[in-house]
Design an enzyme around this catalytic site. Structure first.
Site, PDB file in Angstrom:
ATOM      1  N   SER A 192       0.815  -1.210   0.000  1.00 36.90           N
ATOM      2  CA  SER A 192       0.000   0.000   0.000  1.00 36.90           C
ATOM      3  C   SER A 192       0.855   1.269   0.000  1.00 36.90           C
ATOM      4  O   SER A 192       1.622   1.511  -0.920  1.00 36.90           O
ATOM      5  CB  SER A 192      -0.960  -0.035   1.185  1.00 36.90           C
ATOM      6  OG  SER A 192      -1.922   0.977   1.098  1.00 36.90           O
TER       7      SER A 192
ATOM      8  N   ASP B  72      -0.694   1.411  -4.250  1.00 32.04           N
ATOM      9  CA  ASP B  72      -1.636   0.484  -4.868  1.00 32.04           C
ATOM     10  C   ASP B  72      -2.962   1.145  -5.229  1.00 32.04           C
ATOM     11  O   ASP B  72      -3.934   0.471  -5.549  1.00 32.04           O
ATOM     12  CB  ASP B  72      -1.873  -0.751  -3.982  1.00 32.04           C
ATOM     13  CG  ASP B  72      -2.558  -0.406  -2.662  1.00 32.04           C
ATOM     14  OD1 ASP B  72      -2.458   0.757  -2.223  1.00 32.04           O
ATOM     15  OD2 ASP B  72      -3.173  -1.296  -2.068  1.00 32.04           O
TER      16      ASP B  72
ATOM     17  N   ASP C 260      -5.375   2.899  -3.653  1.00 28.57           N
ATOM     18  CA  ASP C 260      -6.612   2.932  -2.873  1.00 28.57           C
ATOM     19  C   ASP C 260      -6.587   3.986  -1.771  1.00 28.57           C
ATOM     20  O   ASP C 260      -7.428   3.972  -0.873  1.00 28.57           O
ATOM     21  CB  ASP C 260      -6.938   1.554  -2.292  1.00 28.57           C
ATOM     22  CG  ASP C 260      -5.931   1.086  -1.250  1.00 28.57           C
ATOM     23  OD1 ASP C 260      -4.917   1.776  -1.047  1.00 28.57           O
ATOM     24  OD2 ASP C 260      -6.164   0.026  -0.638  1.00 28.57           O
TER      25      ASP C 260
END
Length: 219
Positions: free
Chosen positions: A62, A204, A206
């Site tokens: 992430s 990533d 998000d």
């Protein structure tokens, strides 16, 4: 006991080999694997219902530094798997290392879902009703870059793209857009071109950070 699982990976230098090992482990357990390739976490969640599979796994860390890595897991239909919904059970199974012998080894296919994913995102809005805006989008060399390039090409307005080339060494800044220090280039471009606002994505895709037209962090 899934029969089919979709897997994807972000741009980190360790993500592709980890995804390959993950796919091998799933196939050893009798699971058929659909590898959607380089993808953001949201693309894997999309795959979990678009491909009618039993689950999806994104290899990613992430917004964490480039030398971290991990996985994000969802069930079929993109239902979350958390500590309260099965992740601790997976943990116990892994530590016990007690797995039943499958009747067959799973298969592996590779399938891009990038275009259907972009079409799905555009389905949330009526393009005819969107006010044309001047904005900058910073992909941060992360996994969101390919989707963002296709997406903004379909949106009305003036768009500037930053760092859409995928690079797991994150050469331009740390992949955490919630840290204001990583929004320097975004702010500069907003000021230089008199834009309405800017958005930056994490490794990533998000998590975002955003600045308004005068450079104030608003998210």
């Amino acid at each position: 006991k899934p029969s089919r699982v979709a897997v994807g990976d972000d741009v980190r230098l360790t993500s592709e080999p980890l995804k390959q090992a993950l796919a091998e482990g799933l196939m050893d357990a009798g699971v058929d694997v659909i590898d959607i390739g380089l993808a953001g976490a949201e693309e894997v969640y999309f795959a979990a219902f678009h491909l009618d599979v039993d689950g999806g796994i994104e290899v990613t860390a992430s917004h964490n530094p480039m030398d971290y890595n991990g996985m994000k897991l969802v069930r079929g239909g993109a239902q979350p798997i958390s500590g309260d919904t099965g992740l601790k059970d997976v943990h116990r199974l892994a530590e016990a290392n007690s797995f039943s012998q499958p009747q067959r080894r799973g298969s592996l296919v590779r399938q891009s879902i990038l275009q259907p994913y972009v079409e799905h995102l555009l389905g949330y809005v009526d393009l005819a009703n969107l006010k044309p805006l001047k904005l900058v989008v910073n992909a941060g060399n992360g996994a969101a870059g390919p989707a963002l390039e296709k997406l903004v090409a379909r949106l009305p307005g003036e768009h500037h793209l930053l760092f859409t080339d995928v690079d797991g060494s994150f050469p331009n800044h740390h992949p955490d857009p919630t840290d204001e220090a990583n929004l320097k280039d975004l702010k500069q471009l907003v000021h230089a071109h008199g834009l309405d606002f800017g958005i930056a994505f994490d490794g990533d895709g998000d998590r975002i950070g955003a600045v308004d037209g005068v450079g104030r962090v608003v998210w």
